[in-house]
Enzyme design. Structure first.
Site, short mmCIF file in Angstrom:
data_model
loop_
_atom_site.label_atom_id
_atom_site.label_comp_id
_atom_site.label_asym_id
_atom_site.label_seq_id
_atom_site.Cartn_x
_atom_site.Cartn_y
_atom_site.Cartn_z
N LYS A 111 0.83 -1.22 0.00
CA LYS A 111 0.00 0.00 0.00
C LYS A 111 0.86 1.26 0.00
CE LYS A 111 -4.29 -1.56 0.12
NZ LYS A 111 -4.82 -2.53 1.04
N LYS A 222 -3.63 -9.49 -7.60
CA LYS A 222 -4.93 -10.07 -7.23
C LYS A 222 -6.06 -9.18 -7.77
CE LYS A 222 -5.62 -7.94 -2.75
NZ LYS A 222 -6.25 -7.99 -1.47
N LYS A 225 -10.86 -3.93 -6.59
CA LYS A 225 -12.06 -3.16 -6.90
C LYS A 225 -11.80 -2.07 -7.94
CE LYS A 225 -13.89 -4.13 -2.34
NZ LYS A 225 -13.36 -4.03 -0.99
P1 AMP Z 1 -10.86 -6.47 0.45
O1 AMP Z 1 -11.69 -6.27 -0.78
O2 AMP Z 1 -9.40 -6.29 0.20
O3 AMP Z 1 -11.39 -5.72 1.64
O4 AMP Z 1 -11.00 -8.02 0.80
C1 AMP Z 1 -12.13 -8.58 1.40
C2 AMP Z 1 -12.01 -10.09 1.46
O5 AMP Z 1 -11.97 -10.63 0.15
C3 AMP Z 1 -10.74 -10.58 2.16
O6 AMP Z 1 -11.03 -11.75 2.86
C4 AMP Z 1 -9.81 -10.87 1.02
O7 AMP Z 1 -8.87 -11.86 1.34
C5 AMP Z 1 -10.77 -11.36 -0.04
N1 AMP Z 1 -10.26 -11.03 -1.38
C6 AMP Z 1 -10.07 -9.78 -1.89
N2 AMP Z 1 -9.59 -9.85 -3.13
C7 AMP Z 1 -9.46 -11.17 -3.42
C8 AMP Z 1 -9.00 -11.90 -4.55
N3 AMP Z 1 -8.61 -11.28 -5.65
N4 AMP Z 1 -8.99 -13.25 -4.49
C9 AMP Z 1 -9.43 -13.88 -3.39
N5 AMP Z 1 -9.87 -13.27 -2.28
C10 AMP Z 1 -9.89 -11.93 -2.28
#
Ligand code: AMP
Ligand code: TRP
Length: 352
Positions: A111, A222, A225
């Site tokens: 980040k 990965k 959003k």
């Molecule tokens: P975040 O959107 O970063 O707040 O992630 C929310 C949840 O989704 C967390 O448990 C992350 O580990 C999971 N997550 C986010 N992006 C991915 C991805 N590309 N693949 C798998 N899990 C994800």
């Protein structure tokens, strides 16, 4: 009863990575366990944001939660800032943890490169608040994607440290162990039973099958959003088709998964997850066929998968005040549990 806690930052609408990596498990777990699922808005302010968008995104994520099948009758759905005790415990955890534990967290390092103009203390302390989110409910299981494993490990380190410093019967002798000095100030465990008998129980991460879904534009990153790297659960059919059509592929023509084919492995994983067909079957189905045909098939499988979710979302959007009601009720239910833990913690630390 096993307690489950997880959360997602309201930094945009949820995407297939969030669903396949984490929420899929949340839905299964709500059937049998005591589950609390949060929209972690205090975490969202550690990266650049605008107040209007943040407010909107909390609602969007709540709608996504409900549309994918999280059921407020089975799981408690909360907004983190509506249970401010999380932040109080977060501060306590920051105050008892060495800075070095936080500086080596991979997401922090990522980040600060992504947002060099917004390197704030909250970003560094992020895992202490996450530990507080989980431990304030003394959760046993945390369903998350693979990228969150270092945070879970840190949560357990903080829990053990708290237990040792303030909640262990023999803490005085262990304190002197600390004063003799151990690397990073991290205390060694005195007995193997510490984990299970401490005030904060050990926490276990629960990973899904497709634990990491990658970006459609760069299979080394990965799915996130931002931009058209990911398919949002609320994307229209045309948007889904367009994003998949322009997804990067690997060199060669074969529709095959493997270490040398990261882009296709990712697309096949998504295809398999949304259709329920094993990757090997999809590879056979598309043997000798081109990328265009494969991508068209994948797009239709994703559209079909998203259809019922989007139908539910549209119905929920029409119910005025419903989302707010669900979140209010959830926070009211969770707050007494959080207050109780915090009170106990403060008492143990002499903070009364
Ligand atoms: P975040 O959107 O970063 O707040 O992630 C929310 C949840 O989704 C967390 O448990 C992350 O580990 C999971 N997550 C986010 N992006 C991915 C991805 N590309 N693949 C798998 N899990 C994800
Ligand atoms: N760090 C998580 C993410 O970026 C979000 C999160 C905050 C979380 N607190 C949590 C996840 C507690 C699980 C449990 O996705």
């Amino acid at each position: 009863m096993t307690r489950v806690f997880s959360g997602i930052r309201p930094s945009g609408r949820l995407h297939l990575g969030n669903y396949l990596g984490a929420i899929k498990n949340w839905i299964t777990l709500q059937e049998k366990h005591d589950c609390i699922y949060a929209i972690v808005d205090y975490h969202a302010i550690t990266t650049p944001f605008s107040p209007e968008e943040l407010r909107e995104n909390v609602r969007e994520v709540a709608l996504d939660y409900l549309a994918v099948g999280l059921d407020p009758k089975r799981a408690t759905l909360i907004v983190q800032s509506q249970v401010p005790e999380h932040v109080e415990l977060g501060w306590i955890f920051q105050s008892i943890s060495p800075v070095s534990w936080f500086e080596r967290v991979p997401t922090y390092k990522e980040k600060i490169v992504q947002h060099p103009e917004y390197v704030n203390l909250g970003l560094l302390a992020y895992p202490a608040l996450m530990a507080a989110d989980i431990l304030i409910y003394k959760a046993d299981l945390v369903p998350v994607g693979e990228d969150q494993l270092p945070h879970i490990e840190l949560t357990n380190m903080i829990a053990r440290r708290f237990n040792r410093m303030f909640a262990s019967p023999s803490r005085h002798s262990e304190r002197s162990e600390e004063s003799r000095g151990s690397r990073d100030g991290i205390l060694r465990r005195s007995t193997p039973q510490d984990d299970s008998t401490g005030f904060f129980p050990p926490v276990k991460a629960e990973l899904t099958h497709g634990a990491r879904i990658m970006s459609l534009k760069d299979p080394k990153k990965k799915m996130s959003k931002t931009g058209d790297e990911g398919v949002a659960l609320s994307d229209s059919s045309d948007e889904v088709r367009q994003k998949i059509k322009t997804a990067v592929t690997d060199s060669g023509r074969e529709i095959k998964s493997g270490n040398d084919k990261p882009a296709l492995t990712n697309l096949l994983t998504i295809y398999s997850e949304v259709s329920g067909l094993p990757i090997s079957k999809l590879e056979k189905q598309y043997a000798g066929k081109g990328y265009a045909e494969f991508k068209a098939g994948l797009a239709e499988a994703v559209v079909k998968f998203l259809e019922p979710i989007q139908k539910r979302r549209r119905e929920l959007e029409k119910k005025k005040g419903y989302v707010e009601e669900v979140l209010d009720a959830g926070s009211k239910k969770a707050r007494p549990i959080a207050q109780k833990t915090l009170e106990e913690v403060k008492k143990k630390m002499g903070l009364t």
